[in-house]
Design a protein around this motif. Structure first.
Motif, PDB file in Angstrom:
ATOM      1  N   GLN A  11       0.828  -1.201   0.000  1.00  0.00           N
ATOM      2  CA  GLN A  11       0.000   0.000   0.000  1.00  0.00           C
ATOM      3  C   GLN A  11       0.864   1.253   0.000  1.00  0.00           C
ATOM      4  OE1 GLN A  11      -3.544   0.537   0.295  1.00  0.00           O
ATOM      5  NE2 GLN A  11      -2.914   2.637  -0.032  1.00  0.00           N
ATOM      6  N   CYS A  12       0.534   2.209  -0.845  1.00  0.00           N
ATOM      7  CA  CYS A  12       1.230   3.489  -0.868  1.00  0.00           C
ATOM      8  C   CYS A  12       0.861   4.276   0.394  1.00  0.00           C
ATOM      9  CB  CYS A  12       0.828   4.283  -2.106  1.00  0.00           C
ATOM     10  SG  CYS A  12       1.575   5.922  -2.185  1.00  0.00           S
ATOM     11  N   PRO A  13       1.840   4.859   1.086  1.00  0.00           N
ATOM     12  CA  PRO A  13       1.521   5.629   2.288  1.00  0.00           C
ATOM     13  C   PRO A  13       0.906   6.997   1.984  1.00  0.00           C
ATOM     14  CG  PRO A  13       3.879   5.658   1.893  1.00  0.00           C
ATOM     15  CD  PRO A  13       3.277   4.726   0.878  1.00  0.00           C
ATOM     16  N   TYR A  14       0.925   7.425   0.719  1.00  0.00           N
ATOM     17  CA  TYR A  14       0.445   8.753   0.356  1.00  0.00           C
ATOM     18  C   TYR A  14      -0.909   8.749  -0.350  1.00  0.00           C
ATOM     19  CZ  TYR A  14       5.372   9.709   1.204  1.00  0.00           C
ATOM     20  OH  TYR A  14       6.616   9.788   1.772  1.00  0.00           O
ATOM     21  N   CYS A  15      -1.322   7.611  -0.896  1.00  0.00           N
ATOM     22  CA  CYS A  15      -2.570   7.551  -1.649  1.00  0.00           C
ATOM     23  C   CYS A  15      -3.111   6.122  -1.617  1.00  0.00           C
ATOM     24  CB  CYS A  15      -2.353   8.026  -3.089  1.00  0.00           C
ATOM     25  SG  CYS A  15      -1.445   6.875  -4.138  1.00  0.00           S
ATOM     26  N   PRO A  16      -4.273   5.880  -2.193  1.00  0.00           N
ATOM     27  CA  PRO A  16      -4.865   4.538  -2.156  1.00  0.00           C
ATOM     28  C   PRO A  16      -4.209   3.514  -3.095  1.00  0.00           C
ATOM     29  CG  PRO A  16      -6.542   6.213  -2.588  1.00  0.00           C
ATOM     30  CD  PRO A  16      -5.219   6.886  -2.640  1.00  0.00           C
ATOM     31  N   HIS A  17      -3.214   3.911  -3.853  1.00  0.00           N
ATOM     32  CA  HIS A  17      -2.575   2.998  -4.806  1.00  0.00           C
ATOM     33  C   HIS A  17      -2.004   1.777  -4.094  1.00  0.00           C
ATOM     34  CE1 HIS A  17      -0.310   1.728  -8.349  1.00  0.00           C
ATOM     35  NE2 HIS A  17       0.717   1.540  -7.540  1.00  0.00           N
ATOM     36  N   ARG A  18      -2.181   0.611  -4.704  1.00  0.00           N
ATOM     37  CA  ARG A  18      -1.620  -0.641  -4.194  1.00  0.00           C
ATOM     38  C   ARG A  18      -0.830  -1.288  -5.322  1.00  0.00           C
ATOM     39  NH1 ARG A  18      -3.806  -2.056   0.663  1.00  0.00           N
ATOM     40  NH2 ARG A  18      -3.127  -4.205   0.502  1.00  0.00           N
ATOM     41  N   ALA A  19       0.237  -2.008  -4.961  1.00  0.00           N
ATOM     42  CA  ALA A  19       1.093  -2.662  -5.953  1.00  0.00           C
ATOM     43  C   ALA A  19       1.326  -4.112  -5.548  1.00  0.00           C
ATOM     44  CB  ALA A  19       2.435  -1.937  -6.059  1.00  0.00           C
ATOM     45  N   SER A  20       1.565  -4.942  -6.549  1.00  0.00           N
ATOM     46  CA  SER A  20       1.805  -6.359  -6.272  1.00  0.00           C
ATOM     47  C   SER A  20       3.257  -6.625  -5.910  1.00  0.00           C
ATOM     48  CB  SER A  20       1.400  -7.207  -7.479  1.00  0.00           C
ATOM     49  OG  SER A  20       2.123  -6.813  -8.619  1.00  0.00           O
ATOM     50  N   LEU A  21       4.169  -5.760  -6.352  1.00  0.00           N
ATOM     51  CA  LEU A  21       5.582  -5.911  -6.037  1.00  0.00           C
ATOM     52  C   LEU A  21       6.092  -4.643  -5.362  1.00  0.00           C
ATOM     53  CD1 LEU A  21       6.842  -7.466  -9.389  1.00  0.00           C
ATOM     54  CD2 LEU A  21       6.377  -8.662  -7.251  1.00  0.00           C
ATOM     55  N   LYS A  22       6.970  -4.797  -4.394  1.00  0.00           N
ATOM     56  CA  LYS A  22       7.506  -3.641  -3.672  1.00  0.00           C
ATOM     57  C   LYS A  22       8.263  -2.710  -4.613  1.00  0.00           C
ATOM     58  CE  LYS A  22       9.458  -2.245   0.588  1.00  0.00           C
ATOM     59  NZ  LYS A  22       9.510  -2.605   1.973  1.00  0.00           N
ATOM     60  N   PHE A  23       8.952  -3.293  -5.594  1.00  0.00           N
ATOM     61  CA  PHE A  23       9.669  -2.478  -6.575  1.00  0.00           C
ATOM     62  C   PHE A  23       8.707  -1.530  -7.284  1.00  0.00           C
ATOM     63  CE2 PHE A  23      10.688  -1.839 -11.041  1.00  0.00           C
ATOM     64  CZ  PHE A  23      11.887  -1.157 -10.927  1.00  0.00           C
ATOM     65  N   ASN A  24       7.540  -2.037  -7.669  1.00  0.00           N
ATOM     66  CA  ASN A  24       6.562  -1.203  -8.367  1.00  0.00           C
ATOM     67  C   ASN A  24       6.019  -0.106  -7.452  1.00  0.00           C
ATOM     68  OD1 ASN A  24       6.858  -2.663 -10.714  1.00  0.00           O
ATOM     69  ND2 ASN A  24       5.153  -4.022 -10.263  1.00  0.00           N
ATOM     70  N   LEU A  25       5.825  -0.417  -6.185  1.00  0.00           N
ATOM     71  CA  LEU A  25       5.375   0.605  -5.246  1.00  0.00           C
ATOM     72  C   LEU A  25       6.438   1.686  -5.089  1.00  0.00           C
ATOM     73  CD1 LEU A  25       3.430   1.773  -3.178  1.00  0.00           C
ATOM     74  CD2 LEU A  25       4.518   0.308  -1.469  1.00  0.00           C
ATOM     75  N   ASN A  26       7.702   1.287  -4.948  1.00  0.00           N
ATOM     76  CA  ASN A  26       8.785   2.270  -4.826  1.00  0.00           C
ATOM     77  C   ASN A  26       8.874   3.144  -6.061  1.00  0.00           C
ATOM     78  OD1 ASN A  26       9.460   1.407  -2.274  1.00  0.00           O
ATOM     79  ND2 ASN A  26      10.992  -0.036  -2.991  1.00  0.00           N
ATOM     80  N   ARG A  27       8.708   2.571  -7.236  1.00  0.00           N
ATOM     81  CA  ARG A  27       8.727   3.356  -8.470  1.00  0.00           C
ATOM     82  C   ARG A  27       7.552   4.329  -8.491  1.00  0.00           C
ATOM     83  NH1 ARG A  27       8.593  -0.084 -13.645  1.00  0.00           N
ATOM     84  NH2 ARG A  27       6.528  -0.462 -12.829  1.00  0.00           N
ATOM     85  N   HIS A  28       6.378   3.885  -8.077  1.00  0.00           N
ATOM     86  CA  HIS A  28       5.199   4.750  -7.997  1.00  0.00           C
ATOM     87  C   HIS A  28       5.478   5.940  -7.081  1.00  0.00           C
ATOM     88  CE1 HIS A  28       1.100   6.038  -7.007  1.00  0.00           C
ATOM     89  NE2 HIS A  28       1.448   5.899  -5.728  1.00  0.00           N
ATOM     90  N   ILE A  29       6.023   5.668  -5.899  1.00  0.00           N
ATOM     91  CA  ILE A  29       6.296   6.738  -4.936  1.00  0.00           C
ATOM     92  C   ILE A  29       7.314   7.721  -5.493  1.00  0.00           C
ATOM     93  CG2 ILE A  29       7.284   7.244  -2.668  1.00  0.00           C
ATOM     94  CD1 ILE A  29       6.008   4.586  -1.725  1.00  0.00           C
ATOM     95  N   ARG A  30       8.384   7.210  -6.112  1.00  0.00           N
ATOM     96  CA  ARG A  30       9.419   8.097  -6.671  1.00  0.00           C
ATOM     97  C   ARG A  30       8.883   8.969  -7.792  1.00  0.00           C
ATOM     98  NH1 ARG A  30      12.535   3.448  -6.856  1.00  0.00           N
ATOM     99  NH2 ARG A  30      12.373   3.489  -9.108  1.00  0.00           N
ATOM    100  N   THR A  31       7.962   8.456  -8.611  1.00  0.00           N
ATOM    101  CA  THR A  31       7.492   9.229  -9.762  1.00  0.00           C
ATOM    102  C   THR A  31       6.275  10.085  -9.451  1.00  0.00           C
ATOM    103  OG1 THR A  31       6.188   7.351 -10.560  1.00  0.00           O
ATOM    104  CG2 THR A  31       8.410   7.600 -11.448  1.00  0.00           C
ATOM    105  N   ILE A  32       5.348   9.588  -8.662  1.00  0.00           N
ATOM    106  CA  ILE A  32       4.103  10.305  -8.411  1.00  0.00           C
ATOM    107  C   ILE A  32       4.206  11.228  -7.198  1.00  0.00           C
ATOM    108  CG2 ILE A  32       1.627  10.030  -7.935  1.00  0.00           C
ATOM    109  CD1 ILE A  32       2.546   9.088 -10.743  1.00  0.00           C
ATOM    110  N   HIS A  33       4.898  10.804  -6.177  1.00  0.00           N
ATOM    111  CA  HIS A  33       4.942  11.547  -4.918  1.00  0.00           C
ATOM    112  C   HIS A  33       6.315  12.154  -4.657  1.00  0.00           C
ATOM    113  CE1 HIS A  33       0.994   9.957  -4.045  1.00  0.00           C
ATOM    114  NE2 HIS A  33       1.442   8.720  -4.200  1.00  0.00           N
ATOM    115  N   LYS A  34       6.929  12.713  -5.668  1.00  0.00           N
ATOM    116  CA  LYS A  34       8.264  13.317  -5.532  1.00  0.00           C
ATOM    117  C   LYS A  34       8.287  14.378  -4.442  1.00  0.00           C
ATOM    118  CE  LYS A  34       8.266  13.795 -10.144  1.00  0.00           C
ATOM    119  NZ  LYS A  34       8.609  14.217 -11.466  1.00  0.00           N
ATOM    120  N   ASP A  35       7.262  15.232  -4.418  1.00  0.00           N
ATOM    121  CA  ASP A  35       7.234  16.345  -3.471  1.00  0.00           C
ATOM    122  C   ASP A  35       7.120  15.860  -2.027  1.00  0.00           C
ATOM    123  OD1 ASP A  35       7.361  17.984  -5.678  1.00  0.00           O
ATOM    124  OD2 ASP A  35       5.188  18.291  -5.751  1.00  0.00           O
TER     125      ASP A  35
END
Length: 64
Positions: A11-35
């Motif tokens: 689970q993303c700590p910033y939004c409702p997004h969920r990922a099946s792999l931790k790598f994908n979650l980390n990529r989501h956080i780095r690209t979407i939640h940069k700020d």
């Protein structure tokens, strides 16, 4: 296995997004939640100490 079952355990700590792999979650956080990530990584204000003074007072306490 997680990619084939469709489970999204990370689970993303910033939004409702969920990922099946931790790598994908980390990529989501780095690209979407940069700020938010940059704000969270800012160090708190810390007073810097003079290590020479700390060492000398430390050594003095041991030589009493």
């Amino acid at each position: 296995m997680l990619t084939h079952t469709g489970e999204r355990n990370f689970q993303c700590p910033y939004c409702p997004h969920r990922a099946s792999l931790k790598f994908n979650l980390n990529r989501h956080i780095r690209t979407i939640h940069k700020d938010q990530l940059a704000a969270a990584s800012q160090p708190a204000t810390v007073e810097h100490t003079n290590l020479a003074n700390v060492r000398s007072s430390h050594m003095a306490s041991w030589n009493r």
